[in-house]
Design a protein around this motif. Structure first.
Motif, mmCIF file in Angstrom:
data_model
loop_
_atom_site.group_PDB
_atom_site.id
_atom_site.type_symbol
_atom_site.label_atom_id
_atom_site.label_comp_id
_atom_site.label_asym_id
_atom_site.label_seq_id
_atom_site.Cartn_x
_atom_site.Cartn_y
_atom_site.Cartn_z
ATOM 1 N N UNK A 155 -0.939 4.192 4.737
ATOM 2 C CA UNK A 155 -1.548 2.651 5.096
ATOM 3 C C UNK A 155 -0.253 1.964 4.609
ATOM 4 N N UNK A 156 0.754 2.409 4.336
ATOM 5 C CA UNK A 156 2.068 1.868 4.214
ATOM 6 C C UNK A 156 2.619 1.028 5.074
ATOM 7 N N UNK A 205 0.689 -1.205 0.063
ATOM 8 C CA UNK A 205 0.022 0.073 0.017
ATOM 9 C C UNK A 205 1.003 1.350 -0.128
ATOM 10 N N UNK A 206 0.344 2.381 0.102
ATOM 11 C CA UNK A 206 1.012 3.669 0.200
ATOM 12 C C UNK A 206 0.486 4.627 1.246
ATOM 13 N N UNK A 207 1.131 5.797 1.173
ATOM 14 C CA UNK A 207 0.488 6.786 2.149
ATOM 15 C C UNK A 207 0.590 6.457 3.502
#
Lengths: 752, 461
Positions: free
Chosen positions: A193-194, A189-191
Motif C-alpha cells: 500500500x506504500x 502506509x506500508x507494504x
C-alpha cells in the motif's frame, strides 16, 4: 568535513566483467560500471542524492579477491548503487542469474503498473519503459487484479500525482528530505500500500517541487503545465540558460511547433547540478505573452503606430544626434537591462560611447550606484564574486549576509544546504526576518532593517578582538581599520541593530574559529543607503579573517538579475569601460574601435533620471529594462520616463516603461536568440535559439549593430560570435569565453 | 531427556519479578562478579561459552561484543531486541514478564563489557504488561544501585530505557529497529558491506551492541557459572551450546515455552509439550513461521541444534515451534503465512513489496477454487525472485515457508487446484478446527487504502 577542492582520491583496483580498472575508493559500483560501459539499470539511484538501494534493479554479482588469488563470490547478488568499491572487488553485471533477476524486478514493478503508456506524459522518455524494453520480460504472468488508486491527484498548482503509476522508488521523497529540505513528501502506509504523498495530504508547498517531476522514473509525478500538451517525440529540445536570476541554471527548453512547452534541468555539476527552482521551471511563456511588442512602433498623434524598422532607426538617430549636437553629450542617455546578454550590453555601451560619444550609460536598479571598479575592492581584485559554486562545499563557514537566499539565489541555497547536509559546512545568517536558510544555519543574526552597516562594523570590531595577533599580522592598514570601528562596541551595536551582545559575540567567534569563510551578500547590501561603506566593511571582514586570498573563501556580492555580472564586465557603467578599465584607460579601446572616446564620466541611473526630470537629458534609450516597475525608487523612474522628451524603449514586452515610449522596438526573448550570460560566479554560459522570433522582433545586439552601422559606417558585427571575439580583444579575460571555448558547461573567466 | 531449566529455573516462583525474590535466588551475582572482572575478561567468558544469538540467525554473540571499539570517542549503546514478532514465538514474553531482572542484569553486564553509556530495551508494542514489568525492574535496579551513576562503586555509569515498538514486524530487523528507535520510519537501513556494521555505526551512528532478549538473559548465567560450564550444555551438538527456549504451539496438548538443552530431539520437545493432539503428526515448523516446514517423517530423527536442523533444510530460528496434525490444510496454512508477510512488508524494496502481495493473491485464488496447474510453478518462481533479492531478510522469510510447503506437500496444492477444495476438506476434524475463511471476506482489491486521499480530493473539488 568540508570537501577539499583539490583532494587526490585514493585509487583501488577492481574488476568489472573481466576488465581491470582503477577507481577512487568508495565510489559506488554502479558509477564504476559506467567507466567500462557496463550498463546497470537503476530506478531509485540518483547521482545527486544519497543512495538507498530500494528498487533492487541494479543487482550485480560481486566477489572479493582473496590473498591466495582466488575470488570469493558473495552468496547473494548485491545492489551496486550502494556498494562502495574497495580493493580487490570483482563484479559481474551480465551473468545469467543477473539477467534473470532484472527480469524479475521489472515483472514485480509492472504487476501493479497500469501500463497506460499511450496516454502517459512520460511515454517515450520513461526509464521504466526503457528498462523494460532492454531488460524486462516480454509478457507478464500476473493475472490478478491490479492495485487501483487515484490517477490524477493535484499535489499543487504545478505537480500532478498518479498513484497507480508509482513504483515507490522514493526519489521524490528523498529529494524533499535531502535536497530541498522542506520534507514535503513522505511515504504513507506500508507494504504494497506504500504511496508517496504529502504529510496530512496537504498541498505540496515547495520552491523546488518541479524537480520531482523530472526525477520521477515513471509518469507518477507530472507537470500540470505540460500534461497532455506534447509527446517526447514531437518536441524539439534545445540547450539554453534560465534567465530568472544570476545563478544561470542550465536548462533544456522543449518546444513543439515553435511553442515552448516545458523547461527541464540540464546537468551542470558546476552550477545547478541537475536541479531547477520552480520560478525558473514554471516561468511564464514570455515568447507567447499577449503583451509582446510585435513590430517597431512610433508614437504619432499620441498613440504608438507600427512602422518599418528603417523608419524607427532613422527617427532615433535623427533625434539622438540632433539633441547631442544641440545640448552636448549629456543630452542623451542609455539605460541597459540586466536581462540582456553580454553581446547586447557590449554593443549598447559601444553605441553610446563610440556612436553618440556619451558615457551616460547605466544598468543599475539598486540603490547602490557608486564605484564598481577595482579600487573599492582592493585587494580582492575586480568587483566580481570571488568564489564559484563548488567552493560552498569546500569552505568551512558560509556567511549569508543580507540575502534571502532561497528567493534571490535558489541554486546557491540548494548548494549551501547540501554543503551543510553532506559535508557538515556551517552556516551563519544575517537577515532582518527569519529565512529558510536559518533552518540549517548554526547561528542567526536578526537585525533591525537598514542596520546592516552597524552590524558589519560591530562584527568587524568583535573579530579584531577575537582573532589571534599572528593572524592579523601583515594586514595592510590594520590600525586604520581598527580606528574606523573603534566606537562600534556591542552596546552600540545592540542599540543600532537589536542584536544582543551575546549573539554578536557567538557569531564573531564562529567566524574567527573558521579556517575559511564564504561571505554571500545579497539584496540588502545592494539596496543599502550606504552601500559603498557597507561593502567596504564586508571587504575588511573578509581581509582580516584571511579569506581575501583564499581559494575556498572570499566575498561574493551576488548580482540580483540574470546578467548583472555581465553588465559590469561589459562596462555598462557611466565611469567604467569594458574590462573594469577606468575612463582614463581608454586608449586600447580607441585602438580597437577606431574612434575617440569621451573622457567625462557619465550619469549613474539616479542622476540620469533626475536629469530627465530637469530636461537636461532629452533623449533616453532604455533597452531590456523596466525601471518603472523594477527600480528601487519606481516613482522617480516613472516621472523620468514621462517627462523625458524622447524615449526609446526596446524590450520583449509592452512593459510599464514601454507605455511611455516614443519609439518602441521589439526585442527577441531569451529563447528566440543566442548569446552568452555571465552568472554570479563569473561563468560565461551560452544560450542557443530554441524557438523562432515572434513578429518582427530582432535580437538586441542586432538592433544596436544596425544603429552603429548607420552611425559609424564601420563594418558591423554579423553575429554574436563576432561580438564575443571583439569583447575578448577589449577584455582579455573574456578571450577564454569565446564561443569555441564555451561548449555546454560554460567557462569561468579568471581575475587577472 | 527432560527440560533443562536455566533461564526458566525460578520462573514459576511467585513474585520472581521482584528484586528481593530475584536476589534471594542468586540474582545479580553475575553482575557483581562481572564488575570485578576486566571488560575483556567478560567478553572472553562469552566467547568461551559458545553463546550464539537467539534471535534467529545464530550469530556468535561474542563477535558482536568484541566488535565494539575499545575507546569511547563516541558513546556506545546496547540494544535489547525484544520486538518478538515472529509468528509462533512467545519466549521473550515469558522472559520479560516473569524474569525481567534477569534481562536487566544481562543488559548491565553487556553494557559493562562494551563500555556503553546507555541501553535500550525495544519491546514489542503489544507487550504492555512486559514493558510494565521491565520498567518496574529497572526502577528497582536503580534503587539498588545496579543502574545509574557509579554502579557498585566501580565508577561505571549506565542507564537503561524501555522503548515500545508501534506494532511492526519489520522493526524486529536490527537496522529497522534502530531506525524506529531513532524516531524514523521503521524500515531497514543499508548493512555491511554497503554500510558499516552496527558495532561501528549503529544507533545515532554510534557503536551499538544489539542482541536478542534471550541472548542477553543468558549473560548473567554465563558470567556466574563460567563460560566453560555453559559450553558443556548441549555439547553433543556440532556447534550449538547451552539451552534454548522453544515456544511450542499448535496441535499439542500442553502448548507453552519449554527450555531444552541443544541436542535434544525434536520429538522429545513435542513429548514435553504433551504430544500431538487431535490426530497423528503432519508437520512441524521448528523455528517460527519464517522457517521451512518439516514433514512428519523428517521430524522423527531431527535434533535441535543450529547445524543439525540446517542439515534437515530448516533452522532453529527464534524457536517458535508450530505443530500441525494430520487434519490441517497446508494450502490454507501457506496462505495465512503469506498473508502475514504481505501485511508486514515495509514496502521499501520491490521484490518484497510486490512479491509478497502477489503470492497472497495467487494463494487466495487457489483457496477460492480458481487455481491453475501452473500456479504452483509460478509460486515457486515468485519465491525464487524474492529470496536473496530483497533489501532485508523479510523477503527471504516470506519466501522460505511457502517454498518449503510446496516442496514438502506439493500433492496437497495439486489436489486443491484440481478439485477446488482442500485434501482434508471433507474431514470433520478439519471442519471443526478450520480457521474462519478470511480470504472470502477479503476481496482481492482490499489494498485500496485511498479513503483519506479521496476525502482530500473531495475537499479540493
Amino acid at each position: 568535513m568540508p570537501r577539499p577542492k583539490h583532494a587526490e582520491p585514493k585509487l583501488v583496483n577492481i574488476e568489472i566483467n573481466g576488465i581491470a580498472l582503477q577507481v577512487p575508493e568508495g565510489e559506488y559500483l554502479v558509477d564504476a560500471a559506467k567507466r567500462v560501459e557496463a550498463d546497470v539499470p537503476v530506478f531509485c539511484y540518483h547521482k545527486y542524492m544519497e543512495a538507498v538501494g530500494m528498487c533492487r534493479m541494479c543487482l550485480v554479482d560481486v566477489g572479493y579477491k582473496q590473498p591466495d588469488g582466488s575470488v570469493r563470490k558473495m552468496p547473494k547478488p548485491q545492489a551496486s548503487c550502494t556498494l562502495p568499491c574497495s580493493e580487490g572487488m570483482v563484479a559481474w553485471t551480465e551473468t545469467e542469474q543477473i539477467i534473470k533477476d532484472r527480469k524479475a524486478v521489472l515483472e514485480f514493478l509492472l504487476i501493479n503498473h497500469p501500463l497506460d503508456c499511450p496516454i502517459c506524459d512520460r511515454g517515450g522518455e520513461c526509464p521504466l519503459q526503457n528498462n523494460t524494453q532492454f531488460y524486462g520480460p516480454s509478457t507478464s504472468r500476473y493475472i490478478e487484479i491490479k492495485r487501483h488508486l487515484p490517477k490524477s491527484l493535484p499535489l499543487s498548482d504545478h505537480v500532478m500525482l498518479d498513484l497507480e503509476r508509482c513504483i515507490q522508488c522514493g526519489r521524490c521523497v528523498r529529494f524533499t528530505e535531502e535536497v530541498s529540505g522542506d520534507a514535503q513528501l513522505a511515504f504513507l502506509f506500508r507494504g504494497a500500500q506504500t504511496q508517496p504523498h504529502t504529510f496530512q495530504l496537504t498541498e505540496f508547498n515547495s520552491r523546488f517541487s518541479g524537480n520531482v517531476i523530472e526525477i520521477c522514473p515513471v509518469g507518477a509525478l507530472t507537470s500540470r503545465r505540460y500534461r497532455f500538451r506534447a509527446r517526447p517525440w514531437d518536441i524539439v529540445t534545445q540547450k539554453t540558460i534560465c534567465t530568472g536570476c544570476s545563478n544561470g541554471c542550465n536548462i533544456y527548453l522543449d518546444s513543439r511547433g515553435g511553442e515552448m512547452v516545458r523547461i527541464n534541468a540540464r546537468e551542470n555539476p558546476q552550477v545547478n547540478e541537475t536541479w531547477t527552482c520552480d520560478k525558473g521551471k514554471f516561468q511564464p511563456n514570455i515568447m507567447r505573452a499577449p503583451n509582446r511588442i510585435q513590430q517597431p512602433m512610433i508614437r504619432k498623434d499620441g498613440a504608438l503606430q507600427p512602422v518599418e524598422w528603417h523608419e524607427a532607426y532613422a527617427l532615433i538617430l535623427e533625434r539622438f544626434q540632433d539633441e547631442r549636437d544641440k545640448g552636448g553629450v549629456n543630452a542623451v542617455a542609455g539605460f541597459a537591462g540586466q536581462r540582456m546578454t553580454n553581446e547586447d550590453l557590449y554593443l549598447f555601451q559601444k553605441l553610446f560611447r563610440a556612436g553618440f560619444g556619451s558615457n551616460n550609460i547605466d544598468h543599475r536598479l539598486t540603490r547602490y550606484q557608486g564605484d564598481l571598479n577595482k579600487d573599492l575592492y582592493t585587494p580582492l581584485g575586480t568587483f566580481a564574486p570571488q568564489n564559484e559554486m563548488r567552493d560552498l562545499e569546500a569552505t568551512s563557514l558560509i556567511f549569508i549576509f543580507g540575502s534571502d537566499l532561497i528567493d534571490e539565489q535558489p541554486m546557491v541555497y540548494l548548494r549551501a544546504r547540501k554543503a551543510w547536509h553532506r559535508f557538515g559546512v556551517k552556516a551563519l545568517v544575517a537577515y532582518p526576518v527569519p529565512t529558510e536558510a536559518e533552518h540549517f544555519a548554526e547561528n542567526a543574526l536578526r537585525y533591525q532593517p537598514g542596520s546592516e552597516l552597524a552590524l558589519a562594523s560591530g562584527l568587524l570590531r568583535a573579530l579584531l578582538g577575537l582573532l589571534p595577533a599572528e593572524k592579523l599580522d601583515g594586514i595592510e592598514g590594520l590600525e586604520k581599520i581598527r580606528d574606523s570601528v573603534a566606537s562600534c562596541d556591542p552596546g552600540w551595536v545592540e542599540a543600532q541593530t537589536g542584536v544582543a551582545p551575546g549573539v554578536l559575540e557567538r557569531a564573531a567567534r564562529m567566524i574567527a574559529d573558521s579556517p575559511s569563510m564564504m561571505l554571500l551578500a545579497g539584496e540588502k547590501v545592494w539596496n543599502h543607503r550606504e552601500a559603498q561603506t557597507l561593502i567596504h566593511m564586508l571587504t575588511q571582514i573578509t581581509r582580516v579573517t584571511g579569506n581575501a586570498d583564499k581559494e575556498e573563501g572570499g566575498l561574493n556580492l551576488m548580482p540580483l538579475a540574470a546578467n548583472g555580472q555581465g553588465a559590469i564586465d561589459m562596462g555598462a557603467l557611466p565611469n567604467q569601460l569594458p574590462g573594469y578599465r577606468s575612463l582614463a584607460e581608454k586608449a586600447s579601446l580607441e585602438a580597437v574601435w577606431g574612434c575617440t572616446l569621451p573622457t567625462e564620466p557619465g550619469l549613474a541611473s539616479d542622476a540620469m533620471f533626475q536629469a530627465c526630470l530637469e530636461s537636461s537629458v532629452k533623449c533616453l534609450y532604455i533597452a531590456g529594462a523596466n525601471p518603472v516597475a523594477e527600480h528601487y525608487d519606481p516613482t522617480l523612474a516613472a516621472r523620468a520616463v514621462q517627462s523625458v522628451e524622447f524615449l526609446v524603449v526596446q524590450d520583449v514586452l509592452m512593459t510599464e516603461t514601454a507605455q511611455y515610449a516614443d519609439v518602441a522596438l521589439p526585442a527577441c526573448a531569451f529563447a528566440e536568440r543566442e548569446g552568452t550570460y555571465t552568472n554570479f560566479e563569473r561563468r560565461a554560459q551560452r544560450t542557443w535559439q530554441a524557438v523562432p522570433p515572434t513578429g518582427e522582433a530582432k535580437p538586441d545586439w542586432r538592433i544596436f549593430s544596425e544603429l552603429l552601422l548607420r552611425l559609424t559606417q564601420q563594418t558591423p558585427a554579423f553575429n554574436p560570435r563576432e561580438v564575443m571575439k571583439e569583447v575578448g580583444q577589449v577584455f582579455p579575460a573574456y578571450a577564454a569565453c569565446a564561443y569555441d571555448h564555451l561548449k555546454d558547461q560554460g567557462v569561468r573567466w579568471q581575475q587577472g | 531427556m527432560a527440560e533443562y531449566k536455566l533461564l526458566t529455573q525460578h520462573i514459576d516462583v511467585p513474585d520472581f519479578y521482584q528484586m528481593q525474590v530475584y536476589e534471594s535466588l542468586g540474582g545479580y551475582l553475575g553482575l557483581k562478579k562481572a564488575v570485578e572482572m576486566e571488560r575483556q575478561e567478560v567478553i572472553d567468558e562469552i566467547k568461551k561459552s559458545g553463546l550464539r544469538g537467539r534471535g534467529g540467525a545464530g550469530f556468535p554473540a561474542w563477535i558482536k561484543w568484541n566488535g565494539i571499539p575499545k575507546d569511547t570517542s563516541k558513546p556506545h549503546y546496547v540494544i535489547c531486541n525484544s520486538d518478538e514478532g515472529e509468528p509462533g514465538t512467545f519466549k521473550d514474553w515469558e522472559l520479560m514478564h516473569k524474569a525481567p531482572h534477569q534481562l536487566v542484569e544481562g543488559m548491565i553486564i553487556a553494557g559493562y563489557a562494551t563500555l556503553a553509556k546507555a541501553g535500550y530495551i525495544y519491546i514489542r508494542g503489544e507487550y504492555v504488561e512486559c514493558a510494565q514489568r521491565v520498567r518496574h525492574a529497572i526502577d528497582q535496579a536503580y534503587e539498588a544501585g545496579y543502574l545509574g551513576k557509579n554502579i557498585l562503586g566501580k565508577g561505571f555509569d549506565y542507564d537503561l530505557y524501555v522503548h515500545m515498538g508501534a506494532g511492526s514486524y519489520e522493526c524486529g530487523e536490527e537496522s529497522a529497529l534502530m531506525s524506529s528507535l531513532m524516531g524514523e520510519r521503521g524500515q531497514p537501513r543499508l548493512k555491511f558491506p554497503h554500510a558499516p556494521l552496527p558495532t561501528i555505526a549503529g544507533v545515532w551512528n554510534c557503536p551499538t551492541l544489539i542482541n536478542n532478549c534471550e541472548t542477553l538473559s543468558v549473560a548473567p548465567h554465563v558470567i556466574n557459572n563460567g563460560g566453560e560450564w555453559y559450553a558443556q550444555i548441549g555439547a553433543s551438538t556440532k556447534n550449538s551450546r547451552g539451552t534454548k527456549l522453544f515456544s511450542v504451539s499448535g496441535h499439542v496438548n500442553k502448548p507453552g515455552n519449554y527450555e531444552i538443552e541443544f541436542g535434544t530431539s525434536l520429538m522429545e520437545l513435542i513429548e514435553l509439550a504433551g504430544g500431538v493432539s487431535g490426530g497423528a503428526l503432519k508437520a512441524i515448523i521448528p523455528g517460527g513461521s519464517s522457517m521451512p516446514i518439516l514433514p512428519a517423517d523428517q521430524c522423527q530423527d531431527a535434533i535441535l541444534g543450529y547445524e543439525e536442523l540446517m542439515e534437515k533444510g530448516t533452522m532453529v530460528g527464534s524457536g517458535g515451534c508450530m505443530v500441525l496434525n494430520e487434519h490441517s490444510c497446508i494450502v490454507t496454512f501457506a496462505w495465512r503465512t503469506a498473508e502475514f508477510y504481505a501485511h508486514e512488508s515495509c514496502g521499501k524494496c520491490t521484490p518484497c513489496r510486490e512479491g509478497t502481495r502477489w503470492m497472497v493473491q495467487i494463494l487466495e485464488r487457489i483457496l477460492q477454487g480458481k487455481g491453475r496447474p501452473e500456479d504452483i510453478e509460478l509460486l515457486l518462481e515468485v519465491c525464487d525472485q524474492i529470496d536473496g533479492r530483497s533489501f532485508c531478510a523479510l523477503g527471504d522469510a516470506a519466501a522460505w515457508p511457502v517454498r518449503g510447503m510446496i516442496k514438502q506437500f506439493r500433492n496437497e496444492f495439486e489436489y486443491f487446484i484440481e478439485h477446488g477444495k482442500s485434501i482434508v476438506a471433507d474431514r470433520p476434524e478439519w471442519q471443526r478446527m478450520a480457521p474462519p475463511k478470511h480470504y472470502e471476506r477479503y476481496n482481492p482489491m482490499r489494498y485500496d487504502y485511498t479513503y483519506g486521499i479521496e476525502r482530500a480530493l473531495a475537499g479540493k473539488g
